[in-house]
Design an enzyme around this catalytic site. Structure first.
Site, PDB file in Angstrom:
ATOM      1  N   GLY A  10       0.746  -1.200   0.059  1.00  0.00           N
ATOM      2  CA  GLY A  10       0.100   0.207  -0.189  1.00  0.00           C
ATOM      3  C   GLY A  10       0.880   1.270   0.032  1.00  0.00           C
ATOM      4  O   GLY A  10       2.002   1.328   0.574  1.00  0.00           O
ATOM      5  N   ASN A  13      -2.095   7.643   1.961  1.00  0.00           N
ATOM      6  CA  ASN A  13      -1.399   8.588   2.675  1.00  0.00           C
ATOM      7  C   ASN A  13      -0.562   8.068   3.806  1.00  0.00           C
ATOM      8  O   ASN A  13       0.525   8.451   4.192  1.00  0.00           O
ATOM      9  CB  ASN A  13      -2.614   9.492   3.115  1.00  0.00           C
ATOM     10  N   GLY A  15      -0.042   4.450   4.061  1.00  0.00           N
ATOM     11  CA  GLY A  15       0.912   3.580   3.610  1.00  0.00           C
ATOM     12  C   GLY A  15       2.206   4.297   3.137  1.00  0.00           C
ATOM     13  O   GLY A  15       3.247   3.401   3.693  1.00  0.00           O
ATOM     14  N   LYS A 223     -13.597   4.239  15.517  1.00  0.00           N
ATOM     15  CA  LYS A 223     -13.620   5.638  15.664  1.00  0.00           C
ATOM     16  C   LYS A 223     -13.972   6.457  14.432  1.00  0.00           C
ATOM     17  O   LYS A 223     -14.330   7.612  14.586  1.00  0.00           O
ATOM     18  CB  LYS A 223     -12.345   6.014  16.587  1.00  0.00           C
ATOM     19  N   ARG A 288      -9.913  12.824   8.356  1.00  0.00           N
ATOM     20  CA  ARG A 288     -10.543  13.017   7.053  1.00  0.00           C
ATOM     21  C   ARG A 288     -12.073  12.686   7.270  1.00  0.00           C
ATOM     22  O   ARG A 288     -12.787  13.123   6.532  1.00  0.00           O
ATOM     23  CB  ARG A 288      -9.705  11.842   6.159  1.00  0.00           C
ATOM     24  N   GLN A 317     -12.634   5.985   5.706  1.00  0.00           N
ATOM     25  CA  GLN A 317     -12.973   4.334   5.871  1.00  0.00           C
ATOM     26  C   GLN A 317     -14.495   4.501   6.822  1.00  0.00           C
ATOM     27  O   GLN A 317     -14.757   3.416   6.559  1.00  0.00           O
ATOM     28  CB  GLN A 317     -12.097   3.755   6.760  1.00  0.00           C
TER      29      GLN A 317
END
Ligand code: NAD
Ligand code: 13P
Length: 368
Positions: A10, A13, A15, A223, A288, A317
């Site tokens: 990966g 950002n 990774g 979270k 984000r 995510q």
């Protein structure tokens, strides 16, 4: 034994940031690790002129290997020269002893399928992903999913770690969790807590190694859902008190989710580890997920549009995790027991108004 070869899977950002951390350490500890770190890159074309998207382009891997910057996902950060970007997944993992998984979790199943038969049986892994796998086996930790699919030992790394700050070498803490496998080959011959500390610890990135993989993974995944809730109330202009209320309720639901579905996790992990309440606070302040949710509140755009407009290919995510959590709780007929997680899902997927959040999470009692 020979030094461990490390591959990071990966190059987003986080990774790229973790690959930088790891490559700095392999350079410093050549007796423990092979100096060159492979980083698998889902390669893409980068226009030479950002104004002319159909004009000449370069491949991202070539830019990383020549300019030593990931211009798309981690711009303006210099990467160590012993970090090698590799567009071939199978070549990047060839002969690897330690795999560091670090991709948005929606891509994990395809990547794991492509890895089958290409990794050494004794390879060890750490997952830096935040999310769950919800499928035939119910709700699974991503580290358990990797273990089941590839038959390899896998721990996790999670903490209060906004990638841009870590990449700029601003001090932060993190938690690594790992349990020794049944076929542990002995200290000095196999990956253990000491090796993991040397691999990830930097003067600006302080690592605590524990064995509660479930605790840190649950906190890290959930979270992101709480951060969406926080972003909604902030975007509505309700201020700090409302954001704190969402975090209070969210922490309670995170702990309850762990207790209910992963009884092996330890409650103190949530309070004492960077991966617990500290990650909740940092994500709700500047992550984000909170940014995307605020943008939804202010612009009226849906989650996917907001993510596309704000994140230039990066992933919030929580948008996927809230759906996965809803699907699992629905299967268990327990959505009402996690009202904040359910409210976030209903706002994101069923257009329920954000202003209804307080009513949706109110703890009704006999005095009202
Ligand atoms: P990201 O959000 O920057 O996502 C972009 C990455 O996804 C790029 O490498 C891109 O090539 C890749 N990608 C896009 N389409 C793909 C496809 N079809 N197949 C495979 N890869 C594809 O990713 P990230 O920030 O590195 O996040 C990785 C994980 O780390 C996530 O689970 C995230 O929650 C977690 N995490 C992120 C941060 C952070 O601050 N960014 C911090 C801690 C943990
Ligand atoms: P975001 O994905 O919301 O930016 O959170 C990053 C993170 O996990 C911080 O630890």
């Amino acid at each position: 034994r020979d030094p461990f070869k490390v591959t990071v899977i990966g190059s987003g950002n986080w990774g790229t940031t973790i690959a930088k951390v790891v490559a700095e350490n392999t350079h410093l500890h050549p007796h423990l690790f092979k100096e060159q770190v492979e980083m698998w890159v889902f390669d893409e074309k980068i226009p030479k002129n950002p104004e002319d998207k159909d004009g000449e382009f370069e491949m991202l891997t070539d830019i990383i290997n020549t300019k030593h910057q990931n211009v798309k996902y981690l711009p303006d950060i210099n990467l160590p020269h012993n970090l090698h970007a590799n567009p071939s997944l199978t070549d990047a993992v060839k002969d690897a002893d330690i795999l560091v998984f670090n991709i948005p979790h929606q891509f994990l199943s395809r990547i794991v399928a492509n890895l089958k038969g290409h990794v050494k049986p004794e390879v060890r892994a750490i997952s830096c992903l935040k999310g769950f796998e919800v499928g035939k086996k119910g709700v699974q930790l991503l580290s358990s999913y990797i273990t089941d699919e590839l038959n390899i030992q896998c721990g996790a790394l999670s903490g209060a770690n906004l990638a841009p700050e870590v990449a700029k070498e601003h001090w932060s803490e993190t938690t690594v969790a790992y349990q020794l496998p049944k076929d542990f080959k002995g200290e000095g011959h196999d990956v253990d807590h000491r090796i993991l500390k040397v691999l990830f610890h930097r003067p600006y990135f302080h690592v605590n190694v524990i064995d509660d993989v479930a605790g840190i993974s649950i906190a890290g995944a959930l979270k992101n859902v709480v951060a969406l809730g926080c972003g909604f109330v902030e975007g509505l202009g309700w201020g700090n008190n409302a954001a704190a209320a969402i975090q209070r309720v969210g922490l309670g639901e995170i702990i309850k989710f762990g207790r209910t579905f992963f009884p092996e996790c330890k409650v103190e992990t949530y309070y004492q580890e960077s991966a617990g309440v500290a990650d909740l606070i940092t994500t709700c302040s500047g992550g984000r997920n909170v940014k995307v949710a605020k943008h939804m509140a202010k612009s009226g755009k849906d989650a996917f549009e907001a993510e596309k407009e704000l994140l230039n290919g990066q992933s919030a995510q929580g948008i996927i995790t809230c759906r996965e959590v809803h699907e699992w709780l629905d299967t268990c007929e327990m959505t009402e027991e996690f009202p904040l997680f359910e409210a976030v899902y209903q706002i994101v997927y069923n257009n329920v108004p954000m202003k209804n959040l307080p009513d949706m999470i109110e703890e009704l009692d006999s005095f009202v």
